[in-house]
Design a protein around this motif. Structure first.
Motif, PDB file in Angstrom:
ATOM      1  N   ARG A  59      11.531  -8.839  64.241  1.00  0.00           N
ATOM      2  CA  ARG A  59      10.640  -7.692  64.394  1.00  0.00           C
ATOM      3  C   ARG A  59      11.366  -6.432  64.862  1.00  0.00           C
ATOM      4  O   ARG A  59      10.772  -5.369  64.998  1.00  0.00           O
ATOM      5  N   MET A  60      12.665  -6.563  65.135  1.00  0.00           N
ATOM      6  CA  MET A  60      13.457  -5.386  65.538  1.00  0.00           C
ATOM      7  C   MET A  60      14.007  -4.720  64.283  1.00  0.00           C
ATOM      8  O   MET A  60      14.149  -5.382  63.255  1.00  0.00           O
ATOM      9  N   PRO A  61      14.314  -3.420  64.315  1.00  0.00           N
ATOM     10  CA  PRO A  61      14.932  -2.788  63.154  1.00  0.00           C
ATOM     11  C   PRO A  61      16.297  -3.433  62.844  1.00  0.00           C
ATOM     12  O   PRO A  61      17.068  -3.696  63.765  1.00  0.00           O
ATOM     13  N   VAL A  62      16.524  -3.676  61.573  1.00  0.00           N
ATOM     14  CA  VAL A  62      17.773  -4.289  61.137  1.00  0.00           C
ATOM     15  C   VAL A  62      18.444  -3.384  60.102  1.00  0.00           C
ATOM     16  O   VAL A  62      17.772  -2.841  59.227  1.00  0.00           O
ATOM     17  N   LEU A  63      19.754  -3.241  60.232  1.00  0.00           N
ATOM     18  CA  LEU A  63      20.543  -2.565  59.200  1.00  0.00           C
ATOM     19  C   LEU A  63      21.498  -3.585  58.594  1.00  0.00           C
ATOM     20  O   LEU A  63      22.194  -4.297  59.332  1.00  0.00           O
ATOM     21  N   THR A  64      21.522  -3.671  57.275  1.00  0.00           N
ATOM     22  CA  THR A  64      22.576  -4.472  56.656  1.00  0.00           C
ATOM     23  C   THR A  64      23.186  -3.677  55.506  1.00  0.00           C
ATOM     24  O   THR A  64      22.530  -2.811  54.923  1.00  0.00           O
ATOM     25  N   THR A  65      24.455  -3.962  55.234  1.00  0.00           N
ATOM     26  CA  THR A  65      25.170  -3.207  54.197  1.00  0.00           C
ATOM     27  C   THR A  65      26.039  -4.137  53.360  1.00  0.00           C
ATOM     28  O   THR A  65      26.437  -5.208  53.803  1.00  0.00           O
ATOM     29  N   SER A  66      26.301  -3.677  52.130  1.00  0.00           N
ATOM     30  CA  SER A  66      27.161  -4.407  51.198  1.00  0.00           C
ATOM     31  C   SER A  66      28.259  -3.482  50.687  1.00  0.00           C
ATOM     32  O   SER A  66      28.065  -2.276  50.596  1.00  0.00           O
ATOM     33  N   VAL A  67      29.384  -4.091  50.301  1.00  0.00           N
ATOM     34  CA  VAL A  67      30.413  -3.390  49.542  1.00  0.00           C
ATOM     35  C   VAL A  67      30.339  -3.947  48.118  1.00  0.00           C
ATOM     36  O   VAL A  67      30.386  -5.168  47.926  1.00  0.00           O
ATOM     37  N   THR A  68      30.212  -3.060  47.136  1.00  0.00           N
ATOM     38  CA  THR A  68      30.003  -3.524  45.755  1.00  0.00           C
ATOM     39  C   THR A  68      31.058  -4.536  45.302  1.00  0.00           C
ATOM     40  O   THR A  68      30.756  -5.484  44.586  1.00  0.00           O
ATOM     41  N   SER A  69      32.296  -4.336  45.723  1.00  0.00           N
ATOM     42  CA  SER A  69      33.406  -5.153  45.210  1.00  0.00           C
ATOM     43  C   SER A  69      33.735  -6.350  46.084  1.00  0.00           C
ATOM     44  O   SER A  69      34.757  -7.011  45.873  1.00  0.00           O
ATOM     45  N   ASP A  70      32.885  -6.660  47.057  1.00  0.00           N
ATOM     46  CA  ASP A  70      33.149  -7.771  47.981  1.00  0.00           C
ATOM     47  C   ASP A  70      32.978  -9.100  47.249  1.00  0.00           C
ATOM     48  O   ASP A  70      31.864  -9.470  46.871  1.00  0.00           O
ATOM     49  N   ILE A  71      34.074  -9.853  47.041  1.00  0.00           N
ATOM     50  CA  ILE A  71      33.954 -11.147  46.358  1.00  0.00           C
ATOM     51  C   ILE A  71      33.755 -12.284  47.347  1.00  0.00           C
ATOM     52  O   ILE A  71      33.395 -13.389  46.960  1.00  0.00           O
ATOM     53  N   LEU A  72      33.978 -12.033  48.646  1.00  0.00           N
ATOM     54  CA  LEU A  72      33.839 -13.104  49.638  1.00  0.00           C
ATOM     55  C   LEU A  72      32.422 -13.154  50.210  1.00  0.00           C
ATOM     56  O   LEU A  72      31.868 -14.232  50.413  1.00  0.00           O
ATOM     57  N   TYR A  73      31.850 -11.996  50.474  1.00  0.00           N
ATOM     58  CA  TYR A  73      30.455 -11.891  50.928  1.00  0.00           C
ATOM     59  C   TYR A  73      29.741 -10.969  49.944  1.00  0.00           C
ATOM     60  O   TYR A  73      29.408  -9.826  50.271  1.00  0.00           O
ATOM     61  N   MET A  88      22.594  -5.152  63.549  1.00  0.00           N
ATOM     62  CA  MET A  88      23.343  -4.638  62.402  1.00  0.00           C
ATOM     63  C   MET A  88      24.341  -5.681  61.900  1.00  0.00           C
ATOM     64  O   MET A  88      25.514  -5.657  62.253  1.00  0.00           O
ATOM     65  N   PRO A  89      23.858  -6.602  61.075  1.00  0.00           N
ATOM     66  CA  PRO A  89      24.772  -7.552  60.437  1.00  0.00           C
ATOM     67  C   PRO A  89      25.377  -6.915  59.179  1.00  0.00           C
ATOM     68  O   PRO A  89      24.670  -6.630  58.222  1.00  0.00           O
ATOM     69  N   ILE A  90      26.676  -6.667  59.207  1.00  0.00           N
ATOM     70  CA  ILE A  90      27.372  -5.912  58.164  1.00  0.00           C
ATOM     71  C   ILE A  90      28.161  -6.882  57.276  1.00  0.00           C
ATOM     72  O   ILE A  90      28.934  -7.700  57.789  1.00  0.00           O
ATOM     73  N   ALA A  91      28.012  -6.786  55.958  1.00  0.00           N
ATOM     74  CA  ALA A  91      28.783  -7.603  55.020  1.00  0.00           C
ATOM     75  C   ALA A  91      28.807  -9.066  55.472  1.00  0.00           C
ATOM     76  O   ALA A  91      29.857  -9.698  55.551  1.00  0.00           O
ATOM     77  N   SER A  92      27.626  -9.581  55.787  1.00  0.00           N
ATOM     78  CA  SER A  92      27.528 -10.943  56.311  1.00  0.00           C
ATOM     79  C   SER A  92      26.540 -11.757  55.476  1.00  0.00           C
ATOM     80  O   SER A  92      26.197 -11.359  54.358  1.00  0.00           O
ATOM     81  N   VAL A  93      26.091 -12.880  56.013  1.00  0.00           N
ATOM     82  CA  VAL A  93      25.283 -13.794  55.212  1.00  0.00           C
ATOM     83  C   VAL A  93      24.362 -14.604  56.124  1.00  0.00           C
ATOM     84  O   VAL A  93      24.699 -14.855  57.283  1.00  0.00           O
ATOM     85  N   ALA A  94      23.212 -14.996  55.598  1.00  0.00           N
ATOM     86  CA  ALA A  94      22.246 -15.768  56.386  1.00  0.00           C
ATOM     87  C   ALA A  94      22.746 -17.188  56.650  1.00  0.00           C
ATOM     88  O   ALA A  94      22.487 -17.771  57.704  1.00  0.00           O
TER      89      ALA A  94
END
Lengths: 403, 403
Positions: A334-348, A200-206
Motif C-alpha cells: 500500500r506504500m508508493p513503489v517505484l520500479t525501473t527497467s533497462v531495455t537491454s538488461d538480459i539478466l533482469y 524502490m526496487p530497481i532492476a529487480s524481480v519478485a
C-alpha cells in the motif's frame, strides 16, 4: 550505542590483524575504513529462515547526512551481490573504490544528504564487515567457512530491521536498491509494511527466475570445482592457494551477463590484446583482457564462501514464499513503489519489473514503472544515474507527503 | 575413391579399438557408424591459415540421397560447434542421437533427399571422425592433444572444398548451416564463389562479436582450469581423470546462452529438484538438474581439446579478414543468400543477421532475410523447422533456376 568507528592503525604490508575486529574485513590486514558496527545478537542466537541460527552477528554499516530529530528523513540503501556498505564517498582506508552509488548519494544529489539520512549496511553473509563465512565462529575460534548457514534475503532484512531499531528509525522514508538490493526492498514491503513509507526496487524481480538461478548455479560451480576450494576450508591456505581461479571465472561469467553485446561491440569490437598472437590458441582479444581484469578485481576484494552463500540467497528469493504467491504478497503493498527497467538488461529483463508493477497495481497498490532505453544492460542500475536520479528524488518527495 | 564404410565389429563393452581407424571416433571403443572417410592430404602437408600444417588429414562425412549425373543437386550442410556429420537419420551404431537437422533432411522434407544429394562433413579439429586433437599424430604415434594446431573456419572450408572435388561436385546447389555452420557458409561464398549457387547462413554472424568471444573465452577457461586438464594431455589418464568437470561447466554456460528466460520459466520455473533440501547451499532447482544433464551429455560425446580448438576458431571468424572488411567481403556476393534470425536469440542476436543482409544488399547482392518470433533463442536454428523448412526449400528452388 556503540556505533563508533574503531580506531585502527593500518599497516598495508601486514597480512595480520592490527587491532581488527573479527568481522571488520574479510582479509587479514585489511582495514575497516569508516564502517561502524552493530551487534545484532544479544541473549540468544539469531534464528534463520532455513533452520539453525547464528550465536553472534555483527552488521557493518555506513551513514551519510544527519538524522532528523523525528527520524523522518532516513533512507535505507540495499546493496547488490558483491556490493558493500560503501554506497557513497571516495576511495579511503578500507574502501578501494568510490561508493557504488556515489552519483546518486551526496549533497544536492537524488539521495540528498543535506536533507536525508542515508544508511547502507553490508548484508549478513557478506565479507565487508558484517558476519559471514569468513568471520570467526565464536564456538570454534576459527572461520565459519563452509559451516556458515545458508541465509536468505529475509534473514538479511531482519538484521536491517534491527539496525533501524538501533538507530531509532521507526519508519524508513524509503528503502531502495538494485538487483539483489531490490530483493531486500521487496522483502521490507512484505515483512515490515508499517516500517516503510515507500519502496524502490530497481532492476529487480519478485522471485528469482529459472535463468537467473541457472546463471548463479554455473557461477557457483566455477568456484566449487576450483582445485583450491578445499571444500570451503581455504582461509588458512598459503598465499595464492584459495579458489581464486574459480571465483574469477564466476565473475567473468557474471560480468558478461551484467553488460550487453552493444557495449562490448562499442568498447572492444574484435581488437586483439596482442595481434602477434592472433592465431594462437592462447592469444587473447581485448574483451578477454577486460574479463580477466574484472575477475581478478573481485578476487582481491571478495570472499568465495560469501559469494556462494549470497548467490544462493538470491536463488531462494521469492517474495511469494509462504504468502500465497507473488501476486498475493505484492498485491498487499500500500506504500508508493517505484520500479525501473533497462531495455537491454538480459539478466533482469524488463518483463520482470513489468510483472512486479502489474501485480502491485492489480492488488490496488500504487506502482510507478519507468524504462530507460539504454545499451548498458543490468549495470544500468549503477550507471544510468541521470535517469534514476529524478525518479528517486520524486519518489522521496511523494513519500514525504504521505502520511 | 576410398569412401566405403569401414567394416567394424562393435563391442560396446570394450574400451579398446575394434578395427577402428585412427580418426574414426575420439573415444576408444566407440564405433564409427555410417561415416565415410576421405584423406585430404597426399603428397604434402595441409597448410593452415594461422601457420604450420598437418601432415595427415582425414575427413569423416555422411551423405543422403543420390548425386545426379551432372552433379547439379548437391547441398552441403555445415554443422555447429559440437555437431557432427550426423545431420540426418536416427540413432544407430556410432550415433547416440538422431540427426541434428533430421526434421529438415529426408524424403519430402525441405532438404528433400528424393531430389537432392545432401552431404555433411565433420569439421577439421572435431572429434567425430575427422582429424582433430584426439587423432593420432603420425609423427609421434600418440594423440596430438594440445600440439594440434589452431585451425580456422577457412581451413575447415578448404577441407570441404577437397571433399567437393573428391565427390565430383563442381558447384554446390547450396551451402547451408547455422551458428558456426553459418560461418562456414559465408567463407564458402568468400573463398569459392564460383563453387556455390546459393548460400544459407542461419542465425550466424559476419564476424564473431566481442560478446561471443567473451562467452567462448569463459567456456574455454572452465575447461583449462579443470584440475584434470593436465595441459591437454589427458587421453591416457585413467577413467574419470579428464577435464570432465570443466567441459561440463563450459556446456552448462553455453546451454544457458542457447536458450531463453522464457523457455526456462515455462519448463522449470522455480521447481526444486528435491524440495527437502530447498534451503541447503547444495540443494538444487530443476534448472540446475537440466544444466547438469546437458553438461554430462556433452562430456560423453565430445573431446575437450576439440572444444577448445573449435571455440577459438569461432572467435577467429571474420569474413572480412584480409578482404578489406566485412562490407567489402559480403558486398562481393552475387549468389542468392538466405539468412534468418530468432527474435529471442541472445547469443547471435538479430541485429547481426540484419547487418549481414544489409552489407550484402549494399554491395548489390541478393539477400533474403526472415525473422521468426520465437522464444527458443539460439537453438531456434535447430528447433524452428516449420519456419526454416519452406525458406530453405524456396532458396533451393531459386538456386536451381539460377544459371
Amino acid at each position: 550505542m556503540t556505533d563508533q568507528p574503531h580506531n585502527l592503525s593500518y599497516d598495508p604490508h601486514s597480512r595480520f590483524p592490527v587491532g581488527l575486529p573479527a568481522s571488520g574485513a574479510w582479509m587479514r590486514g585489511h582495514p575497516v575504513g569508516r564502517r561502524r558496527f552493530m551487534t545484532v545478537t544479544d541473549q540468544r542466537p539469531f534464528a534463520l529462515e532455513g533452520g539453525g541460527g547464528l550465536a553472534h552477528i555483527r552488521i557493518a554499516y555506513e551513514t551519510w547526512g544527519q538524522l532528523a530529530d523525528d527520524a523522518s528523513n532516513a533512507v535505507l540503501v540495499c546493496h547488490a551481490l558483491t556490493g558493500d556498505s560503501h554506497a557513497a564517498g571516495g576511495i579511503e582506508i578500507g574502501h578501494s573504490a568510490d561508493g557504488w552509488w556515489d552519483a546518486l548519494i551526496g549533497p544536492g544529489r537524488a539521495l540528498d544528504t543535506d536533507r536525508y539520512f542515508v544508511v547502507c549496511a553490508n548484508v549478513l553473509g557478506g565479507c565487508q564487515g558484517s558476519t559471514g563465512p569468513s568471520s570467526i565462529d565464536p564456538a570454534t575460534g576459527t572461520n565459519y567457512g563452509p559451516t556458515f548457514p545458508q541465509v536468505t534475503i529475509r534473514d538479511i532484512v531482519r538484521t536491517q530491521k534491527r539496525l533501524a531499531d538501533r538507530l531509532g528509525i521507526d519508519r524508513w522514508l524509503s528503502v531502495v536498491g538494485g538487483s539483489m538490493g531490490g530483493m531486500q526492498v521487496l522483502e521490507w514491503g512484505a515483512m515490515y509494511p508499517h516500517r516503510v513509507k515507500s519502496l524502490m526496487p530497481i532492476a529487480s524481480v519478485a522471485a528469482a527466475s529459472a535463468m537467473q538461478i541457472g546463471w548463479s548455479a554455473v557461477e557457483r560451480l566455477a568456484v566449487v570445482t576450483d582445485r583450491d576450494f578445499h571444500g570451503g576450508w581455504y582461509y588458512d591456505a598459503g598465499d595464492g592457494e584459495g579458489p581464486w581461479q574459480g571465483l574469477a571465472l564466476a565473475r567473468q561469467i557474471s560480468q558478461i551477463t551484467y553488460r550487453t553485446t552493444h557495449v562490448f561491440d562499442e568498447r572492444f569490437g574484435r581488437d586483439a590484446h596482442d595481434p602477434r598472437t592472433e592465431f594462437n590458441q592462447w592469444g587473447r582479444y581485448e574483451i578477454e583482457s577486460y574479463l580477466d581484469h574484472h575477475g581478478q578485481k573481485l578476487v582481491g576484494r571478495f570472499d568465495a564462501n560469501s559469494f556462494l552463500v549470497l548467490s544462493k540467497a538470491m536463488d531462494l528469493h521469492d517474495v511469494g514464499r509462504g504468502r500465497g504467491g507473488a501476486a498475493a504478497a505484492l498485491g498487499r503493498f500500500r506504500m508508493p513503489v517505484l520500479t525501473t527497467s533497462v531495455t537491454s538488461d538480459i539478466l533482469y529483463p524488463p518483463y520482470q519489473q513489468q510483472e512486479m508493477h502489474d501485480l502491485i497495481e492489480a492488488g490496488g497498490g500504487d506502482c510507478s514503472y519507468h524504462v530507460v532505453d539504454s545499451p548498458q544492460g543490468h549495470d544500468g542500475f549503477l550507471l544510468e544515474s541521470e535517469f534514476l536520479g529524478p525518479l528517486i528524488a520524486d519518489t522521496l518527495t511523494k513519500a514525504e507527503k504521505t502520511s
